[in-house]
Each structure stands twice: as structure tokens, then as C-alpha cells.
Enzyme design. Sequence first.
Site, PDB file in Angstrom:
ATOM      1  N   SER A 167       0.973  -1.179  -0.044  1.00 36.44           N
ATOM      2  CA  SER A 167      -0.016  -0.010  -0.084  1.00 36.44           C
ATOM      3  C   SER A 167       0.904   1.341   0.096  1.00 36.44           C
ATOM      4  CB  SER A 167      -1.046  -0.017   1.242  1.00 36.44           C
ATOM      5  OG  SER A 167      -0.077   0.381   2.655  1.00 36.44           O
ATOM      6  N   LYS A 168       0.284   2.420   0.021  1.00 39.97           N
ATOM      7  CA  LYS A 168       1.066   3.715   0.144  1.00 39.97           C
ATOM      8  C   LYS A 168       2.221   3.640   1.170  1.00 39.97           C
ATOM      9  CE  LYS A 168      -2.031   6.493  -2.454  1.00 39.97           C
ATOM     10  NZ  LYS A 168      -3.200   5.598  -2.581  1.00 39.97           N
ATOM     11  N   ARG A 169       1.801   2.899   2.220  1.00 39.39           N
ATOM     12  CA  ARG A 169       2.908   3.062   3.278  1.00 39.39           C
ATOM     13  C   ARG A 169       4.289   2.527   2.806  1.00 39.39           C
ATOM     14  NH1 ARG A 169      -0.730  -0.031   5.423  1.00 39.39           N
ATOM     15  NH2 ARG A 169       0.879  -1.500   6.028  1.00 39.39           N
TER      16      ARG A 169
END
Length: 491
Positions: A254-256
Site C-alpha cells: 500500500s501507500k505506506r
Amino acid sequence: MPEAELAKSEAMVRVRFAPSPTGYPHLGNIRTALFNWLFARHNGGSFILRIEDTDVARQVEGAIDTILDSLRWLGLDWDEGPYFQSQRSEIYREVADQLVKEGLAYLCYCSPQRLESMRREQIERKQPPGYDRHCRYLAREKRTELEASGITPVVRFKSPLEGQTSFYDLLRGDIVFENSTLDDFVLLKSDGYPTYHLANIVDDHLMVISHVLRADEWLSSTPRHILLYQALGWQPPQFAHLPMILGSDRAKLSKRHGATAINEYRNQGYLPEAMVNFLALLGWSLDDVTELLSRQEIIKHFSLERISKTAAVFNRDKLEWMNGVYLRCLSLEEFTRQAIPFLERGLPLEIERPLETHYTRQIMPLIQERAKTLAEVPQLSEFFFVDELEYDVSLLLGKIEDTQAVKALQASIAKLEALENWDMASLEAVLRPMADELNLKTGVFFGLLRVAITGRTASPPLFQTMEVLGGERCLKRLRVALNKLSVSEFG
RNA sequence: GGCGCAUUCGUCUAGGGGUUUAGGACACCUCCCUCUCAAGGAGGAGAUCACCGGUUCGAAUCCGGUAUGCGCUACCA
């Protein structure tokens, strides 16, 4: 794989990549696209692109363009599409209507609030959350009343209450689900758009998709899809659920996880060929030793049988290494061509643009051997372009005393000023004996010159660097270094 | 909580009953090359094949259970 399944999988291959424009495609999405593309190309089948844009609320501006760009960048060309589900609403509505008419689906008037509180209660009571089928059993009068109320209903699928639903996964074998664990999922939302479940199976059927190769996260939804195929009397495609690609924390990408959007990798100077090679090996392998494969070789050897079943953690170090290998394989012309935009963008602003082509071309062979990504090129070659080097005097005196350094620099300047041919061989012929004369180890002497010439302790080979920089620049830098030393002596 | 899937060096993986003292790659360490860096070469360290049982003359490989991880459990995809 049983023979019957094998035979089916050898029929006309039509696969699709069906991303949702609710975000920019990341490594995992693209790996799924790649495997579909490879499977199609290996089997002489078709690769179809379908945009699943049925979630209007979560749609991200520019996502569709980014998806198309990313596929083009990696050379994953599609044979049909892109089809847009948002333009096919009529088709899904008709199918949903038909299912309602046949009593296989029903209208549900439950408010989001009711569903929410229902779910909360279920979780509190440690019961499996799921729709309680309230509207499935609505009395006729009540239903008529709700119809008249103006509430826009959703359409829900009537899941069988008992029995089992099973399917054969090409990678994982037979998979069985108890129907009692499936709830009455939504087919058509109140905004008129279909859910993934409906749109997906309608389109796969209409587009004659033979194999669905998608991420593992869909495995749990597959029984719903099978049930829908059965309700509609359609033959389901073959399924293969691909292992997920995880972040370094082993969680779904994910974006993390930093630069997850694939176009970020392009900006960071990764080559599409390296990316394809690397991604292909994330979940697939040719044998026990092969790491470097061309696109053609991957296509030639790609097979579902050799796809691994386990989720893979993305290993950026290995990608960097591989990209370096591909960078070094480029012809000098090609490397230079690709490096120039990165130089134009990454070099300090005060350096005049456009860059001098002839000079840049001389620099690039020295950089090509050392760069792991194109984004590193400006940093690695900056000292070739700037007028004034910025470095601390202490760097000059790393392994040498200042009186010796001054002497060495003075002697070098004197010798080099008289040098007729400013080329690598002549430079070495003059400078190497000087180390002896000055009673310095070559490493120490050349190290001093290196700092004076490049402002750094690590650089391409000294004489090559000096040849490219030219006599004028080099002598100027040597004098500046000498000056730095004398100034520091008085300071 | 329920359901599903998975489990071989830190990471990617090979291996699918005896060929395995488990092979390769990245990263790491040492040495060689060498004016530094990089590249390259030669080595090294690193996996009781999650655990426990079973099947078998023999299991990393087959079966069962447990544990752990991940995924799904939305009018998201």
C-alpha cells in the site's frame, strides 16, 4: 494438474488485466498484469485491458492515464480495450433484472445505517458479520410499501443457504467453501453501478475470458463468482490465484511502502526491461540458477506450473542490482540518451542548459559502469559540470601532511602545465613516476589529486577523469586546491 | 470471531520420497584485481526445510493436527 483441466487451459487463451482506477498501479498490480500478458503471449492468446471504474466515489484523478502509461512503459501491449465498465451499466442492469425476475436475486431496501448497526452488533456478539437477509424474506405488503416509499434499492444475490461451492484453482487445486459462510452480497448498488462481483463475471463471460489470473486476495470471493456463473447458466473460466506481493513488513502493498506507484520507479531511473525481468521472478522462476532473462526468453518459458504459491516480499536491493546489470548492458549511445533527461533535471540549476552534448558523451562511459539507476547519474557526474568544487580542505589532507600536499600539488601543476598531449596515457606517464619522486605512495598521491580534481575521495579512475575534464579545468582545480591549503595554513 | 490460502538461508527462490553434508541470486563478510569507487574473480557466513505426530526400509518432499503469517469477511476493487 488433472488432464481435463490441462486440456481446457490449452484452448484459445484470452486473459485480461482489470485494474480499478481508485489509485495508481503498484508493483503488485503490475505483476498481475505482467503474468497475464506473459501467459497470453506464451500461448499466442489475447491480452485484454478492462478498466473497472464502477466505484465512482473512490475514483482517483489521473489514475487511468497512469495505468495506461505504466503498461506502455513496460511494453505490456494489449490486444483489446481498454473497455470501461462505467460505459456498460445497461448490460449489468439487464443481467441483475433478469436474476431478480428469475427469483435468484432480490431488491434490498436496507439503509446503510441499519447495515452498519447490524454489523456492529454481530461483531460485538462475536458472530460472523454478514447481511442478515432481512429483505430476502420481506412480506408482499411490506415490499409494496417500500417500493412506493421512494427508496432506491440495491440488488442482492440469493446465496444458497446450504451445500458447498467448489472450484479448481490452477495453482492451488480444489478449493471448497461452505455456502453457509456466504452472505447475500450486493450485485447492483443504489447508484446504479454494479459491484465488482457482478461486473466482473458479466464481462469475463461476454469477453470470452478463458483464464482469470488475479491476486490471491480474490480467492475468498471466487465462490460468489462461481455461484453467479451457475445462476446465469454460464461456463466459468479457469482460475489461478497468484501469490501476493508484500511490503517489507509482510503486509499487503500500500501507500505506506514508499514508492509503490510503478511510475515512481520510472522516475527513479529503473529500466522497463529490468523491471519486467525482476517482476517476472517475483513468483515465477525458470530453474534453480537463471536470474537474467530477456523478455523473449520469459515469454518462451513462462508457465503457470512454475508460479510459486507463497506471497513474496519485494526486495528493493535486488531490483537495484538487476537494474545496474541492465544499465551496463546498454550501448553507450542508448545509456547517454536515457541519462540526459535525468541530468537535465537533476544537475544543479546554475549549470547551463542544454548540456553540451559532446562533453556529456565523454563523461557517460565513466558513469555507466557505476550507476545502479539513472537517477544516480547527476550525483555521480556533478563534479564534471560545476565550475567551482565545494569540499572541505580536510579532504585534501586525509592521508598526507599539508607541507607534503603543497609540494605535491606544486610539482604536479608544474609538470602538467608543460604536458603536450592531455590524454590518459600521457597523464599517467607523467604522474605515476612523480609519486616516487615525491616519496609518496601512489594511493596517497593520486588520492590527493583526486580530491583536488573531483572534490571527492571516490570517483572514476583519475586519469580518465582528467582527460575528460581537460587541461584547463584540471589545472584550475589544482591551483584552487593549492590555494585552499595556503589559506588554511594562515587561518 | 468465521472462512480461505500459505509456511525451505534476512529477502527472492530451486528442489515434489533415496542423487541433498538442501542448490542459485540479492544483501553481508574476507581475499584478489587496483590510484579511490564501481564492476569483475575467488572464498565465507547464513536454512535443525514452522512445530508435533503418522505413512514408509527411507520424508524438505505424502497425510493429519497445531502454531504462525497473510488475505477475505463493504451499496471498495
